[in-house]
Write a protein that holds these residues in place. Structure first.
Motif, short mmCIF file in Angstrom:
data_model
loop_
_atom_site.label_atom_id
_atom_site.label_comp_id
_atom_site.label_asym_id
_atom_site.label_seq_id
_atom_site.Cartn_x
_atom_site.Cartn_y
_atom_site.Cartn_z
N GLU A 11 0.84 -1.27 0.12
CA GLU A 11 -0.11 -0.03 -0.09
C GLU A 11 0.70 1.38 -0.02
O GLU A 11 1.80 1.21 0.68
CB GLU A 11 -1.01 0.11 1.24
CG GLU A 11 -1.65 -1.27 1.56
CD GLU A 11 -2.37 -1.19 2.60
OE1 GLU A 11 -1.98 -0.48 3.77
OE2 GLU A 11 -3.31 -2.02 2.79
N TRP A 13 0.72 5.07 0.92
CA TRP A 13 -0.08 6.17 1.47
C TRP A 13 0.61 7.49 1.20
O TRP A 13 1.66 7.89 1.51
CB TRP A 13 0.10 5.69 3.27
CG TRP A 13 -0.89 4.44 3.27
CD1 TRP A 13 -0.53 3.20 3.19
CD2 TRP A 13 -2.29 4.37 3.58
NE1 TRP A 13 -1.47 2.35 3.51
CE2 TRP A 13 -2.58 2.91 3.77
CE3 TRP A 13 -3.29 5.34 4.01
CZ2 TRP A 13 -3.87 2.54 4.19
CZ3 TRP A 13 -4.67 5.07 4.16
CH2 TRP A 13 -4.99 3.68 4.33
N CYS A 19 -4.70 6.30 0.93
CA CYS A 19 -3.95 5.13 0.19
C CYS A 19 -4.10 5.32 -1.24
O CYS A 19 -5.31 5.32 -1.81
CB CYS A 19 -4.48 3.78 0.69
SG CYS A 19 -3.50 2.62 -0.11
N ALA A 68 0.27 -5.34 3.71
CA ALA A 68 -0.72 -5.88 4.67
C ALA A 68 -0.70 -7.40 3.97
O ALA A 68 -0.63 -7.56 3.03
CB ALA A 68 -1.85 -5.44 4.39
N GLY A 71 -6.24 -10.81 5.92
CA GLY A 71 -6.84 -10.66 7.19
C GLY A 71 -6.78 -9.30 7.91
O GLY A 71 -7.28 -8.81 8.82
N GLU A 72 -5.66 -8.32 7.35
CA GLU A 72 -5.36 -7.03 7.87
C GLU A 72 -6.13 -6.26 6.95
O GLU A 72 -6.16 -6.17 5.71
CB GLU A 72 -3.86 -6.90 8.02
CG GLU A 72 -2.89 -7.88 8.69
CD GLU A 72 -1.67 -7.69 8.52
OE1 GLU A 72 -0.92 -7.59 9.52
OE2 GLU A 72 -1.07 -6.97 7.44
N ASP A 73 -6.69 -5.28 7.66
CA ASP A 73 -7.41 -4.15 7.23
C ASP A 73 -6.57 -3.06 6.53
O ASP A 73 -6.77 -2.39 5.49
CB ASP A 73 -8.13 -3.24 8.08
CG ASP A 73 -9.56 -4.02 8.61
OD1 ASP A 73 -9.86 -5.11 7.71
OD2 ASP A 73 -10.07 -4.06 9.67
N ARG A 74 -5.42 -3.08 6.93
CA ARG A 74 -4.46 -2.01 6.93
C ARG A 74 -2.90 -2.28 6.97
O ARG A 74 -2.81 -3.10 7.79
CB ARG A 74 -4.80 -0.63 7.41
CG ARG A 74 -3.92 0.56 7.03
CD ARG A 74 -4.37 1.69 7.74
NE ARG A 74 -3.64 3.03 7.48
CZ ARG A 74 -3.88 4.07 7.66
NH1 ARG A 74 -5.05 4.41 8.45
NH2 ARG A 74 -2.83 4.84 7.51
#
Length: 106
Positions: A11, A13, A19, A68, A71-74
């Motif tokens: 990601e 950012w 993002c 990420a 299962g991780e949002d961020r």
């Protein structure tokens, strides 16, 4: 040495709430006996022309991403990405403050 082979996404950012892009990658992470974290990977899917242009642009601006895992949002781990000519990505963990040091605040 511990080793994890997984998928994840990088990601990019612009700031804490924006993002700009996510790239799916196949990644291999290893941790040595002293806890040194190392990772290599590849884009999970070949980038089309537009995606490649965006990737190259972001890498030129600042090669720091968050990674990420499923299962991780961020992304929670800040990494510096280096891409070899053969497309291999080398990811090196960096401190969060180092990640943002080279970016101009939005």
């Amino acid at each position: 040495m511990d080793r994890l082979v997984s998928q994840g996404h990088l990601e990019w950012w612009a700031n804490q709430s924006t993002c700009l892009e996510m790239y799916d990658i196949d990644i291999t992470v290893s941790v040595d006996a002293v806890g040194q974290w190392r990772a290599t990977g590849r884009h999970a899917n070949a980038l089309d022309t537009t995606q490649r242009e965006g990737w190259d642009f972001l890498m030129e601006i600042d090669p720091h991403f968050s990674i990420a895992f499923p299962g991780e949002d961020r992304g929670g781990i800040a990494v510096r990405v280096v891409e070899a000519e053969d497309g291999t990505l080398t990811l090196t963990e960096v401190a969060e403050q180092d990640r943002h040091a080279s970016r101009t605040p939005c």
